[in-house]
Enzyme design. Structure first.
Site, PDB file in Angstrom:
ATOM      1  N   GLY B  16     -32.148 -21.323 -27.130  1.00 52.11           N
ATOM      2  CA  GLY B  16     -32.460 -21.049 -25.758  1.00 52.11           C
ATOM      3  C   GLY B  16     -31.598 -20.951 -25.044  1.00 52.11           C
ATOM      4  O   GLY B  16     -30.044 -21.252 -25.563  1.00 52.11           O
ATOM      5  N   ALA B  17     -31.245 -19.475 -23.951  1.00 54.09           N
ATOM      6  CA  ALA B  17     -30.473 -18.962 -23.472  1.00 54.09           C
ATOM      7  C   ALA B  17     -30.376 -18.903 -22.351  1.00 54.09           C
ATOM      8  O   ALA B  17     -30.184 -17.731 -21.531  1.00 54.09           O
ATOM      9  CB  ALA B  17     -30.523 -17.797 -23.919  1.00 54.09           C
ATOM     10  N   GLY B  18     -31.132 -20.097 -21.560  1.00 58.28           N
ATOM     11  CA  GLY B  18     -31.130 -20.337 -20.175  1.00 58.28           C
ATOM     12  C   GLY B  18     -29.939 -20.608 -19.679  1.00 58.28           C
ATOM     13  O   GLY B  18     -28.594 -20.671 -20.485  1.00 58.28           O
ATOM     14  N   GLY B  19     -29.913 -21.213 -18.892  1.00 58.04           N
ATOM     15  CA  GLY B  19     -28.198 -21.888 -18.078  1.00 58.04           C
ATOM     16  C   GLY B  19     -27.666 -23.227 -19.183  1.00 58.04           C
ATOM     17  O   GLY B  19     -26.127 -22.399 -19.264  1.00 58.04           O
ATOM     18  N   ALA B  20     -28.648 -23.960 -19.369  1.00 56.04           N
ATOM     19  CA  ALA B  20     -28.144 -24.667 -20.247  1.00 56.04           C
ATOM     20  C   ALA B  20     -27.840 -24.628 -21.988  1.00 56.04           C
ATOM     21  O   ALA B  20     -26.428 -24.344 -22.725  1.00 56.04           O
ATOM     22  CB  ALA B  20     -29.187 -25.819 -19.967  1.00 56.04           C
ATOM     23  N   ASP B 229     -41.301 -25.741 -26.625  1.00 58.30           N
ATOM     24  CA  ASP B 229     -40.494 -25.519 -28.143  1.00 58.30           C
ATOM     25  C   ASP B 229     -39.830 -26.114 -28.626  1.00 58.30           C
ATOM     26  O   ASP B 229     -39.998 -26.912 -29.762  1.00 58.30           O
ATOM     27  CB  ASP B 229     -39.907 -24.070 -28.127  1.00 58.30           C
ATOM     28  CG  ASP B 229     -41.398 -22.792 -27.902  1.00 58.30           C
ATOM     29  OD1 ASP B 229     -42.203 -23.046 -27.429  1.00 58.30           O
ATOM     30  OD2 ASP B 229     -40.817 -21.311 -28.331  1.00 58.30           O
ATOM     31  N   HIS B 250     -44.659 -28.434  -7.979  1.00 56.67           N
ATOM     32  CA  HIS B 250     -43.884 -27.914  -6.687  1.00 56.67           C
ATOM     33  C   HIS B 250     -44.772 -27.486  -5.516  1.00 56.67           C
ATOM     34  O   HIS B 250     -45.364 -27.016  -5.934  1.00 56.67           O
ATOM     35  CB  HIS B 250     -43.229 -26.682  -7.568  1.00 56.67           C
ATOM     36  CG  HIS B 250     -42.172 -26.038  -6.098  1.00 56.67           C
ATOM     37  ND1 HIS B 250     -42.375 -25.964  -4.715  1.00 56.67           N
ATOM     38  CD2 HIS B 250     -40.587 -26.400  -6.460  1.00 56.67           C
ATOM     39  CE1 HIS B 250     -41.258 -26.274  -4.774  1.00 56.67           C
ATOM     40  NE2 HIS B 250     -40.059 -25.717  -5.378  1.00 56.67           N
ATOM     41  N   ARG B 323     -39.910 -34.121  -4.009  1.00 60.60           N
ATOM     42  CA  ARG B 323     -41.482 -32.426  -4.122  1.00 60.60           C
ATOM     43  C   ARG B 323     -42.702 -33.540  -4.616  1.00 60.60           C
ATOM     44  O   ARG B 323     -43.627 -33.060  -3.954  1.00 60.60           O
ATOM     45  CB  ARG B 323     -40.440 -31.601  -4.836  1.00 60.60           C
ATOM     46  CG  ARG B 323     -39.876 -30.902  -4.551  1.00 60.60           C
ATOM     47  CD  ARG B 323     -39.288 -29.731  -5.957  1.00 60.60           C
ATOM     48  NE  ARG B 323     -38.080 -29.535  -5.431  1.00 60.60           N
ATOM     49  CZ  ARG B 323     -37.429 -28.170  -6.739  1.00 60.60           C
ATOM     50  NH1 ARG B 323     -37.842 -28.454  -7.462  1.00 60.60           N
ATOM     51  NH2 ARG B 323     -36.674 -27.555  -5.828  1.00 60.60           N
ATOM     52  N   ARG B 424     -37.756 -35.031 -10.355  1.00 65.54           N
ATOM     53  CA  ARG B 424     -35.752 -34.548 -10.220  1.00 65.54           C
ATOM     54  C   ARG B 424     -36.187 -33.425  -8.408  1.00 65.54           C
ATOM     55  O   ARG B 424     -37.215 -32.849  -7.700  1.00 65.54           O
ATOM     56  CB  ARG B 424     -36.055 -33.021 -10.891  1.00 65.54           C
ATOM     57  CG  ARG B 424     -35.042 -32.546 -10.765  1.00 65.54           C
ATOM     58  CD  ARG B 424     -34.778 -31.322 -11.817  1.00 65.54           C
ATOM     59  NE  ARG B 424     -35.633 -30.577 -11.483  1.00 65.54           N
ATOM     60  CZ  ARG B 424     -36.206 -29.229 -10.785  1.00 65.54           C
ATOM     61  NH1 ARG B 424     -35.006 -29.013  -9.684  1.00 65.54           N
ATOM     62  NH2 ARG B 424     -36.588 -28.637 -10.528  1.00 65.54           N
TER      63      ARG B 424
END
Lengths: 248, 628
Positions: B16-20, B229, B250, B323, B424
């Site tokens: 995974g190459a998102g922020g985390a 995944d 949302h 939300r 969240r």
């Protein structure tokens, strides 16, 4: 409110390919990417196309539509006449992998060659102080979604494969400008733009600005100021002094 | 077909190459490890770019009263006290450092007058707390982290002459199996999307940072990548998932035109003054303030409006409730026949801010509505409605290290569970992925110094067979994977959506059983080069497994809390607050559910709340330890 539209999509790979005709159903409000998806779901399960956000924010679905570099997710079908053939082809400047997907590695290689942000010495995290007006210049360039439409359209590489070695393209020249204009970047970047990244190849025809989906003024706000800075330093100290004294 | 498997060896592999994922990889590299980052999309395209509003961190730049304790309280309230309190504590304490660190990587946030990072208001946050860049904060985050990766590669290049010697991004690569030996992580297996060749990464530590599950729903703000995944990989590897019944819808997604239904409209519109109105022009949110929030929200429009300029002496408008509350309210208005023409409600910023202010603060929203819906938000209201946005549930991890129950398997960001409880708060996802991305990177690096189990040959062979299944066993009567996906999305949307009922969820579970059978026999045509049909056939397995988790957990929890609303059990029940529903894999494509007690909050954290507030959430006997 649906109607049928004539689509032509380039299908093939490195070995070659051809335009294939597809009659497709189009509904109100749809964009070109919706039509590509419809084709994948129906008669062309294996039609290759990149996409992610479908909201013009990630820059994945770059293709050429009727010859113009565009984001497929932001090109509304209502902008075409009902009887207008819509032709979708892969970005021409990069090698094709399959169908609408191209190998954009060129851009990642160039990105690695731009020296990173150099943090100011002696300023601890949390102590960075910058004025909004000063960060805004670089912020404009940081809106870039890296769709590579500018890289694709720039004739310095589009028509000249041989220039790819020496020329980094508008996206990465703009990156250098962005860092150069960063209020706290500690590196000197004028020479590298000219010497290492081929700023001189740009002859400011503004093709990059025209295709930018984020409407960044790449030429006017990044490339021309960079050229001015380079010229100032390199060739003409009088102009530099004049600029300092009278223009600013 | 080509069954060759390319092999790489690393200390830490981040999927995974998102922020985390990027933050984890940066940390593991800074610890001196050789690190691979695996990304389903191109590097820099991850879903994090979609985050708009900002990154929550109690820096106190705009209101000096803010601190980690206020942020902690807000987070626990937002999650209805079901959060893993230790994660919420670490998150609130470490978020400011993580944001400031980004500036040293080159991030350029919007500024306050005195040159600090500016912070904006958001739902559920007591003070202006979100560091932001207009409404494209996620892009700034992903680009900054991407550029930091490049910077680390440049450092390596100086030493080794190779940019990718110690930190390499393998993009357009999908992992289909985690490989274990002797109960520990040994590596992972997958394929490159562009040419279909198989690849295996041998590593003693793997960080999952694969994001969410929204693609199992019809109306979602999530991209094709969000197929659960990491959730499914972890389950199959023997790890557990918690809180899967909690999905965040949302409140404001686009509702028209149909092709953009679900695309996010940032909460910043409301944070900056936007209000929600029904077809009668009424600001209906004043009718939907729940008892637990009565003290914190304005009861008149006048007071709500005064809050924007004088927050210390007025209460915030109810448009800025958490939300889950706003999404349910919109749902009710539409059901009651007071919706907008296309089945949403009106979000009005045009009558609240000057056009130039709107263009400055919300440029992406202006652009998005102008180009996709022919709506000029400086002149007319937007039409919005709930969209599946975020999964609170995820891989059960140790709060400090981020390690799952499988030794060597870590998880961070949206695919991990616990931090956000049942709901969240906006802005807490970007800070979550920075805080826990760093932590998992750090602890995965430490863990990688231990034993390195060897990958078993037969596990790799089995993984190859499984990946080729859609080609080889495609039964003659097998279906188009896109058709099966649509059916799955419809099932989840209609039967396990924003408002849930027992009989509908039971029906959903029956349908999922049928979809499971059909998923096993989908037909894929052609070749392995960038073949979206094949990719989807493999992803479907994951979507199915996480959908089962959501449906089973949602059926079990007989109360309404945060992102889980039961029509047949409409009230929040204190007896459920301390119960976590835990999913574990049962064979290839089924899951079983067990109950687990939440660990009670540490006393000094418990004492940060007033007893009167805790009474709304806790049972009598749980309150004994409070200072009061």
């Amino acid at each position: 409110m649906s109607h049928w539209h004539h689509f032509r999509v380039w299908r093939g790979d490195q070995g070659g390919g051809k335009l294939e005709d597809y009659p497709v159903e189009v509904n109100e409000g749809e964009v070109v990417l919706d039509i590509i998806h419809r084709l994948q779901q129906t008669e062309a399960n294996d039609l290759a196309c990149r996409w992610n956000c479908k909201a013009g924010k990630c820059g994945s679905c770059s293709v050429e539509i009727n010859g113009k570099p565009r984001l497929a997710c932001m090109t509304r079908m209502s902008t075409f006449a009902d009887d207008e053939v819509v032709t979708v082809t892969p970005l021409r400047t990069f090698p094709v992998i399959r169908d609408l997907v191209t190998d954009v590695e060129f851009n990642y290689v160039k990105a690695r060659e731009v020296p990173a942000f150099a943090p100011p010495e002696g300023v601890a995290p949390g102590e960075y102080r910058m004025q909004q007006v000063d960060v805004e210049r670089s912020q404009e360039f940081r809106k870039c979604i890296e769709c590579y439409l500018c890289q694709n359209t720039c004739h310095a590489v589009r028509d000249h494969e041989e220039n790819k070695e020496a020329f980094s393209g508008p996206r990465y020249l703009m990156r250098i400008a962005e860092l150069d204009m960063h209020p706290l970047d500690a590196a000197d970047r004028k020479d590298m733009a000219q010497d290492d990244h081929g700023l001189g190849y740009c002859n400011i025809t503004k093709c990059c600005t025209e295709v930018c989906p984020e409407h960044i003024k790449i030429t006017d706000n990044a490339l021309i100021p960079m050229k001015e800075r380079v010229v100032d330093r390199k060739y003409d100290p009088i102009v530099w002094l004049g600029n300092k004294l009278f223009r600013r | 077909m080509d069954r060759n498997v390319e092999t790489h060896e690393y200390d830490v592999v981040v999927i995974g190459a998102g922020g985390a994922g990027l933050r984890a990889a940066i940390e593991a590299r800074l610890q001196g490890k050789r690190v691979a980052i695996i990304s389903k999309s191109l590097f820099g395209k991850a879903h994090t770019v979609m985050a708009e509003g900002g990154c929550a961190a109690s820096m106190g730049n705009v209101n000096p009263n803010d601190n980690w304790m206020v942020h902690y309280r807000d987070t626990m309230r937002g999650g209805k006290f079901l959060n893993n309190w230790r994660m919420a504590e670490l998150h609130a304490k470490e978020a400011p450092d993580r944001v400031w660190e980004l500036e040293t990587y080159g991030a350029l946030f919007d500024r306050t007058k005195d040159g600090k990072i500016s912070q904006r208001n958001f739902g559920g946050h007591t003070y202006p707390r979100l560091a932001h860049v207009g409404d494209r904060t996620g892009l700034e985050l992903i680009r900054t982290l991407q550029q930091k990766i490049v910077s680390l590669q440049q450092d390596d290049h100086k030493v080794t002459g190779d940019y990718q010697s110690h930190l390499r991004v393998y993009h357009e690569c999908t992992i289909t199996e985690l490989l274990k030996t002797d109960g520990r992580i040994a590596g992972c297996f997958g394929y490159f999307r562009n040419d279909g060749r198989f690849v295996r990464f041998d590593a003693p530590a793997i960080v999952l940072a694969t994001g969410g599950v929204g693609k199992s729903y019809q109306v979602t703000s999530n991209s094709w990548e969000y197929t659960g995944d990491g959730h499914a990989l972890a389950l199959r590897a023997g790890a557990t998932l918690i809180n899967m019944e909690f999905l965040q819808f949302h409140p404001t997604g686009m509702v028209w035109p149909p092709s953009v239904k679900g695309i996010l409209v940032t909460e910043s519109v409301r944070g900056d003054g936007g209000v929600l109105r029904n077809s009668e022009g009424k600001r209906f949110m004043f009718d939907y303030i729940p008892d637990v929030f009565k003290e914190q929200y304005a009861t008149t429009e006048e007071e709500g409006d005064r809050w924007y300029t004088d927050p210390d002496n007025n209460r915030r408008p109810p448009e800025l409730l958490p939300r889950d509350e706003v999404a349910r309210a919109i749902n009710s208005e539409v059901k009651a026949g007071r919706g907008s023409p296309h089945g949403g409600v009106f979000l009005d910023i045009a009558s609240r801010l000057k056009p130039e202010e709107i263009l400055k603060r919300l440029p992406s929203m202006h652009h998005q509505f102008k180009e996709l819906a022919d709506v000029d938000i400086t002149k007319e209201p937007m039409e919005v409605g709930p969209t599946c946005h975020y999964v609170m549930g995820g891989i059960e991890v140790d709060p400090d290290t981020g390690m799952s129950s499988v030794p060597g398997l870590f998880a961070a960001g949206e695919c991990s569970g616990g931090m956000h409880g049942s709901n969240r708060l906006g802005g807490n996802s970007l800070s979550d992925l920075l805080v826990f991305g760093r932590r998992t990177g750090l602890y995965a690096a430490q863990f990688s110094e231990g034993a390195r189990p060897a990958v078993a040959r037969e596990d790799v062979d089995a993984a190859v067979e499984r990946a080729l299944l859609p080609f080889t066993t495609a039964a003659e009567q097998g279906e188009n994977p896109f058709v099966v996906q649509l059916e799955l999305q419809k099932c989840m949307h209609e039967l396990v959506g924003i408002i849930r009922k027992e009989d509908e969820m039971e029906m959903a579970l029956k349908k999922l059983e049928d979809i499971a059978t059909r998923t096993r026999t989908v037909v894929v045509e052609g070749h392995r080069e960038f073949n979206p049909g094949w990719h989807l056939a493999l992803d479907l397995r994951n979507m199915l497994l996480v959908s089962l988790c959501v449906a089973k957990a949602a059926l079990e929890r007989q109360e309404s809390r945060g992102g889980h609303t039961r029509d047949d059990f409409p009230v929040m029940d204190s007896d459920w607050r301390h119960i976590l529903l835990v999913c574990s894999a049962l064979g290839e494509d089924n899951v079983e559910l067990t109950r687990k007690e939440q660990i009670p909050m540490r006393p000094e954290l418990f004492d940060l709340f007033e007893l009167d507030e805790l009474k709304k959430y806790y049972t009598g006997e749980e309150l004994g330890g409070h200072r009061a």
